[in-house]
Design a protein around this motif. Structure first.
Motif, short mmCIF file in Angstrom:
data_model
loop_
_atom_site.label_atom_id
_atom_site.label_comp_id
_atom_site.label_asym_id
_atom_site.label_seq_id
_atom_site.Cartn_x
_atom_site.Cartn_y
_atom_site.Cartn_z
N LEU A 7 15.06 10.12 0.49
CA LEU A 7 15.57 9.37 -0.65
C LEU A 7 15.70 10.33 -1.83
N TYR A 8 16.90 10.54 -2.29
CA TYR A 8 17.08 11.41 -3.46
C TYR A 8 16.39 10.78 -4.68
N GLY A 9 15.73 11.63 -5.44
CA GLY A 9 15.09 11.16 -6.67
C GLY A 9 13.66 10.68 -6.48
N TYR A 10 13.19 10.72 -5.27
CA TYR A 10 11.84 10.21 -5.01
C TYR A 10 11.05 11.20 -4.14
N ALA A 11 9.73 11.15 -4.29
CA ALA A 11 8.88 11.93 -3.39
C ALA A 11 8.91 11.31 -1.99
N GLY A 12 9.12 9.99 -1.96
CA GLY A 12 9.31 9.32 -0.68
C GLY A 12 8.08 8.64 -0.10
N LYS A 13 6.95 8.73 -0.81
CA LYS A 13 5.73 8.11 -0.28
C LYS A 13 4.94 7.41 -1.40
N MET A 14 4.24 6.35 -1.00
CA MET A 14 3.31 5.70 -1.92
C MET A 14 1.92 5.79 -1.30
N LEU A 15 0.94 5.97 -2.14
CA LEU A 15 -0.44 6.17 -1.69
C LEU A 15 -1.27 4.94 -2.05
N PHE A 16 -2.06 4.48 -1.08
CA PHE A 16 -2.92 3.30 -1.30
C PHE A 16 -4.37 3.70 -1.01
N ILE A 17 -5.25 3.42 -1.94
CA ILE A 17 -6.66 3.76 -1.76
C ILE A 17 -7.52 2.54 -2.05
N ASN A 18 -8.37 2.22 -1.08
CA ASN A 18 -9.33 1.13 -1.26
C ASN A 18 -10.70 1.74 -1.51
N LEU A 19 -11.22 1.55 -2.70
CA LEU A 19 -12.48 2.21 -3.06
C LEU A 19 -13.69 1.49 -2.48
N THR A 20 -13.53 0.30 -1.96
CA THR A 20 -14.66 -0.39 -1.34
C THR A 20 -15.00 0.26 0.00
N ASN A 21 -13.96 0.51 0.80
CA ASN A 21 -14.24 1.08 2.14
C ASN A 21 -13.75 2.52 2.28
N GLY A 22 -13.21 3.06 1.22
CA GLY A 22 -12.79 4.47 1.26
C GLY A 22 -11.50 4.72 2.02
N GLU A 23 -10.80 3.66 2.38
CA GLU A 23 -9.57 3.85 3.15
C GLU A 23 -8.47 4.49 2.29
N ILE A 24 -7.83 5.50 2.87
CA ILE A 24 -6.71 6.17 2.20
C ILE A 24 -5.51 6.06 3.13
N LYS A 25 -4.44 5.46 2.66
CA LYS A 25 -3.26 5.40 3.54
C LYS A 25 -1.98 5.63 2.74
N GLU A 26 -0.99 6.10 3.48
CA GLU A 26 0.32 6.36 2.88
C GLU A 26 1.31 5.36 3.43
N GLU A 27 2.29 5.01 2.60
CA GLU A 27 3.42 4.23 3.08
C GLU A 27 4.70 4.93 2.67
N VAL A 28 5.67 4.86 3.54
CA VAL A 28 6.96 5.43 3.21
C VAL A 28 7.65 4.53 2.18
N LEU A 29 8.19 5.14 1.16
CA LEU A 29 8.95 4.37 0.17
C LEU A 29 10.27 3.93 0.80
N THR A 30 10.49 2.63 0.79
CA THR A 30 11.71 2.15 1.44
C THR A 30 12.92 2.25 0.51
N LYS A 31 14.07 2.37 1.15
CA LYS A 31 15.32 2.44 0.40
C LYS A 31 15.53 1.13 -0.38
N GLU A 32 15.14 0.02 0.23
CA GLU A 32 15.33 -1.28 -0.42
C GLU A 32 14.53 -1.36 -1.72
N LEU A 33 13.27 -0.91 -1.66
CA LEU A 33 12.45 -0.95 -2.88
C LEU A 33 13.03 -0.03 -3.95
N ALA A 34 13.40 1.17 -3.54
CA ALA A 34 13.92 2.14 -4.51
C ALA A 34 15.21 1.64 -5.17
#
Lengths: 78, 622
Positions: free
Chosen positions: B2-29
């Motif tokens: 996706l031009y203009g974007y890094a292309g990823k969103m980062l999600f962190i849950n501090l209760t359980n320490g989970e770190i996950k990435e999601e691909v930024l969708t074209k629809e959202l952008a």
């Protein structure tokens, strides 16, 4: 008649502090008088908020001898 | 890609320490652009209605836009989003500096954090590597010290952070994160949200490149802006003296509130006093110009203050909002006090608008005999700079009355059971420093925007507050469509990562040209209007789901001239905020009674399926 002028905001304060105008002149006459002398300040003078004797004025407000005009260049944001 | 974007969103849950990435969708952008456009969409999905703002379900987002970390002039901003502990509804705030671009260059368009950590932590992101690190050793430190320590600890001298100070740790409702030592997404209690999660800081280092569709076009647009700036007195003034250049004119014209919104500039804060808090006067302390990332204007500056009661080896030039909130609003023209208050807010992490306004409220309460012993013996008289500094110090340290005042004026009035009649708030948050009696369109945004009490939400007030009087600003009929158009444009601007000031010095339409060139989207005026309207409705829908109706949003009576001032340039002015609100909601396709966006508008704009389902049922999606 003599009009006293104060500037606040973007317009430099080294502009004339007094203007001699014909009796019956309004704010437009004063602004045109200033723009003629300071064409670089036209943009700001045309959009300035004008107070005459500390009250809100319009471009058609008639000026009287010894009136004090405040020229306030207000900017949004910040 | 996706031009203009890094292309990823980062999600962190501090209760359980989970770190996950999601691909930024074209629809959202394509349909939500970035910043709080993404934020509203993501938080609506992630958070349940009625979540405790200080609980684990609240999500705080740090989000960039498509112009961020490109070469686009003015494209250096990031936005924070969360549910506000102050208003109980949607909140967004944005900031300049270099943190946003660094986050994006580290690989993420956005970071969303939920949960609560058991112990103090900070999040460290370095070119796609993400860690949740212990922050026990930096808990209690101020925001500048934290930055120094973390640069040393990570061995990254170019590290950028967004961090809270001790007030945020104590869950102060007017606290905020500070990035780059002095830039802040200040409003709405973001510091308290981070503090509630035991999250001291986000530390980022990034070296990646953001793909741009048409780099030559971006260069061409930059050149157009440069040429326009050379002809602009506004650009010269902001670039030379910063936003505070207009402080005296604003105080005298009625643009700035005076004496806790009850005074008149030309009477209570006459010209000699007003000049003292203007940037032209204070700028004798300037040592260096400061610009945010990719900014050709540079409205910031570093100061060294060697005289006065509070010398400061290095501090920053106060912005207009700060100069007005601690200046005309408190009737204070003691510049050393103003500079000290600005510095304390920066290093401790306070929203300068709410901090100054809370003190103005307490001053009026003191002068009226409403608050006395509550203020720990401090004689908080109008304009008393020393008392102002003393009170703010208590707020920073959470000591005595400062512990109460650090939660803002509304909280303090409720806690002490006094002074409610002197509150100058919109839905609980202190009003910003442009007066709706001067720019009446602001009454609509202050009261009814999904993020109440903001001066950067567009609408007709945004052109009125610059002194522009294209139309009779006190004629409140038929304002709705123009108000919506100007609001939608501002939604796009804020979500693109551009600074508000680009619009002051650039030709119209530049933001759409930037978005088109950077992303490759066909982003003309019509698409911009639809997109901005959609983003507005997404933020609005968050509040509707919280059970908030237009009638639940309020604005202080003084701000709308009820009763009107009896003298000065705004004498006799009364604003019909209800009509302005009704006009806007009608144009936006929102029912004024229930707050519900109508089905036809939601379907026409599209990409709002979750809102349609919640408000009208799943069968409408078929």
């Amino acid at each position: 008649m003599v009009i006293k002028i104060k500037y606040f905001g973007l317009i430099a304060n080294n502009l004339i502090s007094e203007a001699v105008l014909r009796e019956g002149s309004d704010v437009t006459v004063l602004l045109n008088h200033l723009i003629k002398q300071y064409p670089n300040n036209k943009e700001m003078l045309n959009k300035a908020t004008i107070l005459v004797n500390k009250s809100k004025a319009t471009t058609s407000t008639i000026l009287n001898d010894k009136d004090e005009v405040m020229i306030l260049t207000v900017l949004g944001g910040g | 890609m996706l031009y203009g974007y890094a292309g990823k969103m980062l999600f962190i849950n501090l209760t359980n320490g989970e770190i996950k990435e999601e691909v930024l969708t074209k629809e959202l952008a394509e349909n939500f652009i970035g910043a709080y456009g993404f934020g509203a969409k993501v938080l609506y999905k992630m958070m349940p209605a009625g979540a405790d703002p200080l609980g684990p379900e609240n999500v705080v987002g740090f989000i960039t836009g498509p112009t961020t970390a490109t070469r686009a002039f003015f494209g250096g901003r990031y936005t924070t989003v969360h549910k506000s502990p102050v208003t109980g509804g949607w909140n967004d705030a944005n900031s300049g500096g270099y943190f946003g671009p660094e986050l994006k260059k580290a690989g993420y368009d956005a970071l969303f954090v939920n949960g609560i950590s058991e112990k103090p932590v900070y999040i460290y992101i370095n070119d796609g590597k993400v860690e949740i690190r212990n922050a026990s050793h930096i808990w209690g430190m101020d925001t500048k010290k934290v930055w120094e320590v973390l640069k040393e600890e990570t061995k990254e001298p170019k590290l950028r952070i967004s961090a809270i100070g001790p007030p945020g740790e104590r869950l102060s409702y007017i606290s905020c994160p500070i990035n780059d030592g002095h830039r802040a997404p200040g409003r709405g209690g973001g510091g308290a949200i981070m503090g509630s999660k035991n999250l001291k800081a986000i530390a980022v280092r990034g070296t990646g490149d953001i793909p741009v569709k048409d780099s030559e076009k971006v260069t061409e647009i930059n050149k157009i802006i440069s040429a326009a700036m050379k002809e602009s007195q506004t650009a010269y003034a902001f670039g030379t003296w910063g936003t505070g250049v207009g402080t005296p004119a604003s105080a005298l014209s009625g643009d700035s509130p005076v004496k806790n919104w009850g005074g008149v500039g030309v009477v209570d804060f006459e010209d000699e006093k007003a000049q003292k808090v203007g940037a032209i006067a204070i700028d004798r302390y300037k040592t260096k110009k400061y610009s945010c990332a990719n900014c050709p204007l540079g409205c910031g500056a570093e100061y060294k203050v060697e005289d006065g009661r509070w010398p400061l080896e290095q501090t920053e030039r106060p912005e207009y909002e700060t100069a007005a909130s601690f200046g005309s609003t408190c009737l204070c023209y003691e510049e050393d006090a103003l500079l000290m208050c600005n510095e304390m807010c920066n290093i401790y992490g306070f929203d300068t608008i709410s901090a100054g306004m809370t003190i103005a409220w307490a001053m009026e309460c003191y002068e009226e005999g409403v608050l006395k012993e509550e203020l720990d013996g401090i004689e908080l008289t109008w304009g008393n700079g020393a008392a102002m500094v003393e009170i703010l110090k208590k707020m920073c340290e959470g000591e005595g009355c400062g512990k109460i005042l650090a939660n803002g004026s509304k909280y303090a009035a409720k806690y002490w059971g006094k002074g409610e009649e002197y509150l100058q708030t919109a839905s609980g948050i202190e009003l910003p420093m442009h007066d709706p009696r001067f720019a009446p369109g602001l009454a609509r945004t202050y009261q009814f925007d999904p993020t109440p009490g903001r001066h950067v939400k567009g609408g007709i007030g945004s052109i009125q507050m610059g002194g522009n009087e294209l139309t009779d600003k006190y004629d409140y009929n038929g304002t709705g469509m123009f108000d919506l158009q100007l609001t939608a444009g501002t939604e796009v601007m804020n979500c693109s990562g551009l600074c508000y000031f680009h619009a002051l010095v650039s030709p119209p339409g530049i933001q759409n040209e930037f978005i088109s060139a950077i992303t490759g989207m066909e982003f003309g005026a019509e698409k911009a209007f639809e997109t901005g309207h959609r983003i507005y409705l997404m933020r609005h829908a968050f509040n509707v789901r919280e059970g908030l109706k237009p009638s639940d949003f309020d604005i202080a009576r003084r701000a709308v001239g009820k009763p009107p001032l009896t003298e000065g340039p705004l004498g006799g002015v009364t604003v019909d905020e209800e009509l302005l609100g009704k006009n806007f909601f009608e144009a936006a396709g929102i029912d004024y009674e229930t707050g519900k966006p109508n089905l036809e508008t939601l379907k026409r704009l599209g990409h709002l399926e979750e809102v349609v389902e919640d408000l009208y049922g799943a069968e409408e999606l078929a």
